[in-house]
Design a protein around this motif. Structure first.
Motif, PDB file in Angstrom:
ATOM      1  N   LYS A  11       0.826  -1.225   0.000  1.00 21.88           N
ATOM      2  CA  LYS A  11       0.000   0.000   0.000  1.00 21.88           C
ATOM      3  C   LYS A  11       0.851   1.262   0.000  1.00 21.88           C
ATOM      4  O   LYS A  11       0.440   2.282  -0.533  1.00 21.88           O
ATOM      5  CB  LYS A  11      -0.943   0.008   1.207  1.00 21.88           C
ATOM      6  N   ASP A  12       2.049   1.189   0.609  1.00 17.54           N
ATOM      7  CA  ASP A  12       2.908   2.382   0.666  1.00 17.54           C
ATOM      8  C   ASP A  12       3.694   2.610  -0.631  1.00 17.54           C
ATOM      9  O   ASP A  12       4.460   3.557  -0.737  1.00 17.54           O
ATOM     10  CB  ASP A  12       3.856   2.296   1.861  1.00 17.54           C
ATOM     11  N   GLY A  13       3.522   1.705  -1.610  1.00 14.03           N
ATOM     12  CA  GLY A  13       4.200   1.856  -2.888  1.00 14.03           C
ATOM     13  C   GLY A  13       5.483   1.066  -3.032  1.00 14.03           C
ATOM     14  O   GLY A  13       6.023   0.951  -4.135  1.00 14.03           O
ATOM     15  N   SER A  14       5.997   0.524  -1.929  1.00 14.57           N
ATOM     16  CA  SER A  14       7.216  -0.282  -2.016  1.00 14.57           C
ATOM     17  C   SER A  14       6.911  -1.620  -2.683  1.00 14.57           C
ATOM     18  O   SER A  14       5.779  -2.097  -2.684  1.00 14.57           O
ATOM     19  CB  SER A  14       7.815  -0.494  -0.617  1.00 14.57           C
ATOM     20  N   VAL A  15       7.936  -2.226  -3.261  1.00 15.71           N
ATOM     21  CA  VAL A  15       7.758  -3.495  -3.976  1.00 15.71           C
ATOM     22  C   VAL A  15       7.438  -4.609  -2.985  1.00 15.71           C
ATOM     23  O   VAL A  15       8.137  -4.786  -1.985  1.00 15.71           O
ATOM     24  CB  VAL A  15       9.014  -3.861  -4.790  1.00 15.71           C
ATOM     25  N   TRP A  30      11.363 -15.733  -8.406  1.00 13.39           N
ATOM     26  CA  TRP A  30      10.503 -14.731  -7.770  1.00 13.39           C
ATOM     27  C   TRP A  30      11.087 -14.320  -6.423  1.00 13.39           C
ATOM     28  O   TRP A  30      11.766 -15.118  -5.761  1.00 13.39           O
ATOM     29  CB  TRP A  30       9.103 -15.301  -7.533  1.00 13.39           C
ATOM     30  N   GLU A  31      10.782 -13.069  -6.029  1.00 17.65           N
ATOM     31  CA  GLU A  31      11.177 -12.559  -4.713  1.00 17.65           C
ATOM     32  C   GLU A  31      10.007 -11.810  -4.083  1.00 17.65           C
ATOM     33  O   GLU A  31       9.243 -11.166  -4.798  1.00 17.65           O
ATOM     34  CB  GLU A  31      12.337 -11.562  -4.833  1.00 17.65           C
ATOM     35  N   TRP A  32       9.891 -11.891  -2.753  1.00 25.94           N
ATOM     36  CA  TRP A  32       8.929 -11.102  -1.980  1.00 25.94           C
ATOM     37  C   TRP A  32       9.721 -10.244  -1.003  1.00 25.94           C
ATOM     38  O   TRP A  32      10.778 -10.656  -0.518  1.00 25.94           O
ATOM     39  CB  TRP A  32       7.990 -12.009  -1.189  1.00 25.94           C
ATOM     40  N   PHE A  33       9.194  -9.043  -0.728  1.00 22.99           N
ATOM     41  CA  PHE A  33       9.910  -8.078   0.093  1.00 22.99           C
ATOM     42  C   PHE A  33       9.032  -7.528   1.218  1.00 22.99           C
ATOM     43  O   PHE A  33       7.815  -7.433   1.072  1.00 22.99           O
ATOM     44  CB  PHE A  33      10.367  -6.886  -0.769  1.00 22.99           C
ATOM     45  N   ARG A  34       9.679  -7.124   2.292  1.00 24.83           N
ATOM     46  CA  ARG A  34       8.994  -6.386   3.356  1.00 24.83           C
ATOM     47  C   ARG A  34       8.884  -4.926   2.922  1.00 24.83           C
ATOM     48  O   ARG A  34       9.545  -4.493   1.987  1.00 24.83           O
ATOM     49  CB  ARG A  34       9.792  -6.476   4.655  1.00 24.83           C
ATOM     50  N   THR A  35       8.069  -4.163   3.645  1.00 27.81           N
ATOM     51  CA  THR A  35       7.899  -2.744   3.295  1.00 27.81           C
ATOM     52  C   THR A  35       9.199  -1.953   3.442  1.00 27.81           C
ATOM     53  O   THR A  35       9.368  -0.926   2.800  1.00 27.81           O
ATOM     54  CB  THR A  35       6.797  -2.080   4.136  1.00 27.81           C
ATOM     55  N   ASN A  36      10.143  -2.436   4.269  1.00 29.17           N
ATOM     56  CA  ASN A  36      11.417  -1.716   4.416  1.00 29.17           C
ATOM     57  C   ASN A  36      12.417  -2.083   3.320  1.00 29.17           C
ATOM     58  O   ASN A  36      13.541  -1.610   3.317  1.00 29.17           O
ATOM     59  CB  ASN A  36      12.024  -1.961   5.802  1.00 29.17           C
ATOM     60  N   GLY A  37      12.008  -2.972   2.378  1.00 28.93           N
ATOM     61  CA  GLY A  37      12.851  -3.317   1.244  1.00 28.93           C
ATOM     62  C   GLY A  37      13.671  -4.585   1.410  1.00 28.93           C
ATOM     63  O   GLY A  37      14.265  -5.053   0.433  1.00 28.93           O
ATOM     64  N   THR A  38      13.735  -5.150   2.629  1.00 25.03           N
ATOM     65  CA  THR A  38      14.490  -6.391   2.792  1.00 25.03           C
ATOM     66  C   THR A  38      13.707  -7.556   2.206  1.00 25.03           C
ATOM     67  O   THR A  38      12.478  -7.580   2.225  1.00 25.03           O
ATOM     68  CB  THR A  38      14.817  -6.692   4.270  1.00 25.03           C
ATOM     69  N   ARG A  39      14.452  -8.518   1.669  1.00 31.29           N
ATOM     70  CA  ARG A  39      13.818  -9.709   1.106  1.00 31.29           C
ATOM     71  C   ARG A  39      13.149 -10.519   2.211  1.00 31.29           C
ATOM     72  O   ARG A  39      13.684 -10.667   3.301  1.00 31.29           O
ATOM     73  CB  ARG A  39      14.857 -10.586   0.415  1.00 31.29           C
ATOM     74  N   LEU A  40      12.003 -11.076   1.887  1.00 33.37           N
ATOM     75  CA  LEU A  40      11.257 -11.936   2.796  1.00 33.37           C
ATOM     76  C   LEU A  40      11.392 -13.393   2.360  1.00 33.37           C
ATOM     77  O   LEU A  40      11.626 -14.284   3.168  1.00 33.37           O
ATOM     78  CB  LEU A  40       9.786 -11.527   2.807  1.00 33.37           C
ATOM     79  N   ARG A  41      11.251 -13.637   1.054  1.00 36.23           N
ATOM     80  CA  ARG A  41      11.292 -15.004   0.528  1.00 36.23           C
ATOM     81  C   ARG A  41      11.689 -14.963  -0.944  1.00 36.23           C
ATOM     82  O   ARG A  41      11.386 -14.012  -1.652  1.00 36.23           O
ATOM     83  CB  ARG A  41       9.918 -15.638   0.677  1.00 36.23           C
ATOM     84  N   SER A  42      12.340 -16.030  -1.396  1.00 32.27           N
ATOM     85  CA  SER A  42      12.689 -16.120  -2.812  1.00 32.27           C
ATOM     86  C   SER A  42      12.744 -17.583  -3.238  1.00 32.27           C
ATOM     87  O   SER A  42      13.000 -18.469  -2.422  1.00 32.27           O
ATOM     88  CB  SER A  42      14.038 -15.455  -3.089  1.00 32.27           C
ATOM     89  N   ARG A  59      14.510 -10.564   9.396  1.00 27.75           N
ATOM     90  CA  ARG A  59      14.149  -9.140   9.255  1.00 27.75           C
ATOM     91  C   ARG A  59      15.293  -8.270   8.728  1.00 27.75           C
ATOM     92  O   ARG A  59      15.062  -7.188   8.228  1.00 27.75           O
ATOM     93  CB  ARG A  59      13.651  -8.587  10.586  1.00 27.75           C
ATOM     94  N   ASP A  60      16.533  -8.775   8.840  1.00 33.34           N
ATOM     95  CA  ASP A  60      17.680  -8.036   8.323  1.00 33.34           C
ATOM     96  C   ASP A  60      18.055  -8.458   6.902  1.00 33.34           C
ATOM     97  O   ASP A  60      19.042  -7.978   6.357  1.00 33.34           O
ATOM     98  CB  ASP A  60      18.887  -8.221   9.241  1.00 33.34           C
ATOM     99  N   GLY A  61      17.270  -9.390   6.326  1.00 29.62           N
ATOM    100  CA  GLY A  61      17.525  -9.840   4.966  1.00 29.62           C
ATOM    101  C   GLY A  61      18.530 -10.962   4.851  1.00 29.62           C
ATOM    102  O   GLY A  61      18.971 -11.292   3.751  1.00 29.62           O
ATOM    103  N   ARG A  62      18.911 -11.572   5.987  1.00 30.03           N
ATOM    104  CA  ARG A  62      19.848 -12.699   5.960  1.00 30.03           C
ATOM    105  C   ARG A  62      19.068 -14.003   5.817  1.00 30.03           C
ATOM    106  O   ARG A  62      17.999 -14.154   6.412  1.00 30.03           O
ATOM    107  CB  ARG A  62      20.679 -12.730   7.240  1.00 30.03           C
TER     108      ARG A  62
END
Length: 74
Positions: A11-15, A30-42, A59-62
């Motif tokens: 909703k905030d426009g981030s991917v 495919w990749e999914w991201f959190r609103t802060n831009g870190t990857r969630l899943r791929s 949460r830190d993208g590791r």
């Protein structure tokens, strides 16, 4: 049959998700991201199904966890 890029946003426009489709069906990486831009899943899709290694990230993208997805049997 055309391979088309796909991108959906929070909703905030981030991917939120990024990948590609063939005739509207997810395919390839495919990749999914959190609103802060870190990857969630791929991971990868084949004919709309999750296949191979899927990585979940903290949460830190590791990388946090890797799941092996096997195609469903008919």
């Amino acid at each position: 049959m055309a391979i088309l890029p796909f991108e959906k946003h929070h909703k905030d426009g981030s991917v939120w998700a990024r990948g590609q489709t063939i005739d509207g069906v997810p395919t390839g990486y495919w990749e999914w991201f959190r609103t802060n831009g870190t990857r969630l899943r791929s991971g990868h899709f084949k004919d709309g199904e999750q296949v191979g290694e899927w990585t979940t990230y903290d949460r830190d993208g590791r990388p946090y966890k890797v799941t092996i997805m096997t195609p469903k049997r008919v």
